[in-house]
Write an enzyme that holds these catalytic residues in place. Structure first.
Site, PDB file in Angstrom:
ATOM      1  N   CYS A 135       0.844  -1.208   0.000  1.00  0.00           N
ATOM      2  CA  CYS A 135       0.000   0.000   0.000  1.00  0.00           C
ATOM      3  C   CYS A 135       0.870   1.245   0.000  1.00  0.00           C
ATOM      4  O   CYS A 135       1.463   1.586   1.037  1.00  0.00           O
ATOM      5  CB  CYS A 135      -0.909  -0.019   1.224  1.00  0.00           C
ATOM      6  SG  CYS A 135      -1.838   1.506   1.427  1.00  0.00           S
ATOM      7  N   CYS A 138      -0.319   4.155   2.271  1.00  0.00           N
ATOM      8  CA  CYS A 138      -0.111   3.892   3.707  1.00  0.00           C
ATOM      9  C   CYS A 138       1.359   4.078   4.090  1.00  0.00           C
ATOM     10  O   CYS A 138       1.660   4.570   5.178  1.00  0.00           O
ATOM     11  CB  CYS A 138      -0.491   2.466   4.079  1.00  0.00           C
ATOM     12  SG  CYS A 138      -1.987   1.846   3.354  1.00  0.00           S
ATOM     13  N   ASP A 139       2.274   3.646   3.233  1.00  0.00           N
ATOM     14  CA  ASP A 139       3.665   3.487   3.672  1.00  0.00           C
ATOM     15  C   ASP A 139       4.703   4.323   2.924  1.00  0.00           C
ATOM     16  O   ASP A 139       5.883   4.282   3.291  1.00  0.00           O
ATOM     17  CB  ASP A 139       4.063   2.001   3.561  1.00  0.00           C
ATOM     18  CG  ASP A 139       3.225   1.128   4.485  1.00  0.00           C
ATOM     19  OD1 ASP A 139       2.840   1.620   5.555  1.00  0.00           O
ATOM     20  OD2 ASP A 139       2.945  -0.021   4.130  1.00  0.00           O
TER      21      ASP A 139
END
Ligand code: NAP
Length: 312
Positions: A135, A138-139
């Site tokens: 993701c 997200c990261d």
């Protein structure tokens, strides 16, 4: 028996929310059961630019689905957060058993979506969350100024590679073939981006490193040549993002609902499965185009069919 809903929708991604909107507007008593956070996979997308009429600059999957949720609630659909573990779908009253309760409905719309497929290399489990991610939204910020590798050649891989250039120093797309699968408009953005590089005809064999991901072995599938990639000494690590496709979230219905060999639920063009009163919508069903625009269309069709089933 607890309340008997006209329709229960499993999943609160774009397909489930659109089904909820249409069912609510038809005055059907409607419950949307979501497993964790509502919104589905699209909430992991940083920018959407192919949903018709949706033009605000920088619109993310999260903001788009947030509005969808509000609109669905406005028309009376209820929502509950629960994980369904067992279903009995064959009778007139469909039973859904979850961790928190049991739910009953005359119609069920399965809009459970799909999840990321693992890359399938050695060390994948060990380095997940320690350099390996699925993701980018997200990261990506963990890789500020570092090198990252994106595995895959579809829309997700190429789109997320472009997004990752906002953070990473260099982004290399590792693709198993010599040409991308991604839509041409997405490819063009990547080819024009000076931070993006490509490793063609290449697969990842193994991930490694001491504490965090800092080594990787890749193989050229045409020549058989093996290359070992190491993180820059000063960086100490690099990132790998896997986008090699999806696995449908249909396991719960194995042996009950007709599926193809990959687990995608088979429906007719009006979203009917092989069980009367049970429909599938969005990424979980077999279809040729998996996008927000097709997911919401599926959801709308399924809800209208549910209404028809009740009146007929
Ligand atoms: P996808 O379209 O199935 O592409 C998967 C990619 O990973 C392909 O390039 C495939 O290679 C490669 N691949 C598959 N298995 C592999 C393996 N074991 N090792 C290495 N590479 C492997 O998946 P996706 O990109 O996640 O997209 C999923 C769906 O969402 C698609 O329908 C897509 O159109 C849609 N989507 C749309 C948008 C958008 O509209 N903006 C954005 C994201 C996703 P091959 O090409 O050789 O098969």
């Amino acid at each position: 028996m607890d309340r008997l809903y006209d329709v229960i929708i499993l999943g609160a991604g774009p397909a489930g929310l659109a089904a909820g909107l249409y069912a609510g507007r038809s005055r059907l008593s409607t419950l949307i059961v979501e497993k964790m956070q509502a919104g589905g996979q699209i909430t992991l997308t940083d920018e959407i630019d192919n949903y018709p009429g949706q033009m605000p600059e920088g619109e993310s999957g999260q903001t788009l689905t947030q509005r969808m949720m509000e609109q669905t609630e406005k028309f009376g659909a209820e929502r509950v957060s629960d994980t369904i573990t067992e279903t009995v779908l064959s009778g007139d009253v469909k039973v859904l058993r979850g961790m928190k309760g049991e739910y009953h409905a005359k119609n069920v719309i399965i809009a459970t979506g799909a999840h990321a497929r693992p890359i399938g290399c050695k060390g994948e489990r060990e380095y997940a969350g320690r350099g390996l991610s699925y993701c980018a939204t997200c990261d990506a910020n963990f890789f500020e100024g570092l090198e990252v590798y994106v595995v895959g050649g579809g829309d997700s891989a190429v789109e997320e590679a472009v997004y990752l250039t906002k953070f990473a120093r260099k982004v290399t797309v590792i693709h198993r073939r010599g040409e991308l699968r991604a839509a041409k408009a997405i490819q063009e953005k990547a080819f024009q981006n000076p931070k993006i590089h490509f490793m063609w005809n290449t697969v990842v064999e193994e991930l490694g490193g001491e504490d965090v991901l800092s080594e990787m072995t890749v193989k050229n599938v045409e020549t058989g040549e093996i290359t070992r990639i190491e993180a820059d000494f000063a960086d100490g690590m690099f990132g790998v993002f896997g986008f090699v496709g999806l696995i449908p979230n249909s396991e719960l219905f194995n042996g009950m609902i007709d599926m193809d060999e990959q687990g995608y639920i088979l429906t007719d063009e009006d979203m009917h499965t092989n069980i009367p009163g049970v429909y599938a919508a969005g990424d979980v069903r077999r279809k040729s185009l998996r996008q927000v625009v097709t997911a919401v269309a599926d959801g709308a069709v399924a809800a209208v069919q549910a209404e028809k089933f009740l009146t007929e």
